[in-house]
Design a protein around this motif. Sequence first.
Motif, mmCIF file in Angstrom:
data_model
loop_
_atom_site.group_PDB
_atom_site.id
_atom_site.type_symbol
_atom_site.label_atom_id
_atom_site.label_comp_id
_atom_site.label_asym_id
_atom_site.label_seq_id
_atom_site.Cartn_x
_atom_site.Cartn_y
_atom_site.Cartn_z
ATOM 1 N N VAL A 27 40.302 40.986 34.426
ATOM 2 C CA VAL A 27 40.471 39.848 33.753
ATOM 3 C C VAL A 27 39.742 38.671 34.632
ATOM 4 O O VAL A 27 38.916 37.915 34.219
ATOM 5 N N GLY A 28 39.800 38.727 35.883
ATOM 6 C CA GLY A 28 38.958 38.023 36.800
ATOM 7 C C GLY A 28 37.680 38.129 36.760
ATOM 8 O O GLY A 28 36.818 37.209 36.727
ATOM 9 N N GLY A 29 37.034 39.256 36.417
ATOM 10 C CA GLY A 29 35.652 39.620 36.214
ATOM 11 C C GLY A 29 35.281 39.007 34.729
ATOM 12 O O GLY A 29 34.088 38.378 34.803
ATOM 13 N N MET A 30 36.134 39.150 33.934
ATOM 14 C CA MET A 30 35.703 38.592 32.449
ATOM 15 C C MET A 30 35.629 37.047 32.602
ATOM 16 O O MET A 30 34.681 36.263 32.132
ATOM 17 N N LEU A 41 39.255 34.266 27.157
ATOM 18 C CA LEU A 41 38.309 34.153 28.647
ATOM 19 C C LEU A 41 38.393 35.732 29.348
ATOM 20 O O LEU A 41 37.427 36.168 29.583
ATOM 21 N N GLY A 42 39.787 36.113 29.310
ATOM 22 C CA GLY A 42 39.903 37.458 29.847
ATOM 23 C C GLY A 42 39.777 38.879 28.877
ATOM 24 O O GLY A 42 39.682 39.654 29.440
ATOM 25 N N ARG A 43 39.129 38.377 27.805
ATOM 26 C CA ARG A 43 38.868 39.674 26.652
ATOM 27 C C ARG A 43 40.127 40.554 26.986
ATOM 28 O O ARG A 43 40.109 41.597 27.011
ATOM 29 N N ILE A 44 41.290 40.166 26.816
ATOM 30 C CA ILE A 44 42.450 40.792 27.088
ATOM 31 C C ILE A 44 42.734 41.931 26.063
ATOM 32 O O ILE A 44 43.436 42.907 26.170
ATOM 33 N N SER A 45 42.015 41.887 24.808
ATOM 34 C CA SER A 45 41.954 43.000 24.072
ATOM 35 C C SER A 45 41.567 44.302 24.333
ATOM 36 O O SER A 45 41.961 45.215 23.950
#
Length: 290
Positions: free
Chosen positions: A57-60, A17-21
């Motif tokens: 992360v919030g925006g993603m 969800l957060g596309r943390i990559s």
Amino acid sequence: MIAIARPMPALSTLLRLGRISNLPTVWTNVFAGSIIGGGARPGQLMLVLSAMTAFYVGGMCLNDFFDRAIDSRDRPGRPIDAGEITAGAVCAIGFGLLAAGVVLMMPLGLAAASCGTILAATIVLYDLWHKGNPLSPIVMGLCRALVYIGSCVAVTGGLSNTALIGACALASHVAGITYAAKQEGLDRVGKLWPLLMLAVPLLAALPGLTAWPVLTALVLLLAADARAVYLLANKPVPGAVPLAVSGLIAAICLVDAVAIAGVVGNSAVAAICVLGYPLTRMLQKIIPGT
């Protein structure tokens, strides 16, 4: 009525969800915005890094929340559509992280908190109104530019001309990425001329070409951009557009390296930003960046 407890979403779901990559690109943005702005005190820098991580992360998360109906048709399998997490939970996480980002900017002063608030509002604007909006690449570029601006203001108390120029160059690169990403679900790109925006950071660095750190960073950025444009123009393999978009996202780290090498001449910090590119690419193989 008996309430049915829902299981906690898996960590892998939250990471997707957060596309943390893509987070290394946010961190190098913070380094660049603060350093070319003229300051980088460790305590302040950690607060800004934490805040910008929360904003990203919030925006993603909110991107998935507002796009859930479209994703169910065009991108089935995204976490909400797959039932891995509820839409309400994603909304709460997204807005909660944006609020946390603003709170983290508050100890750095009113100007920094104001930048954080504007960034949060711009993120929500993009997530709400990027489908069918021809200006959405500009709005996304503004989001990344505000990371530079917010970082500079947070650590120096003001906005320098160099940070503003760097923010504009970064915004152009990100706008080019966003144009390509708008076509990602269809694995095609229509007109290629908007990708000329990718050239702005390259042109902005030309005055500093006499220094080897600038030249090195510029060559790496040019190579990454050229590979992505080749994929977009020729689509030599299935999924060429997503591959190109992921590569251009990772190349944000190289834009930051060019900015630092050109303005400050700090080859060590520029090298750290360069390393963000392979780190992002490696993480994207584990957790999709788009």
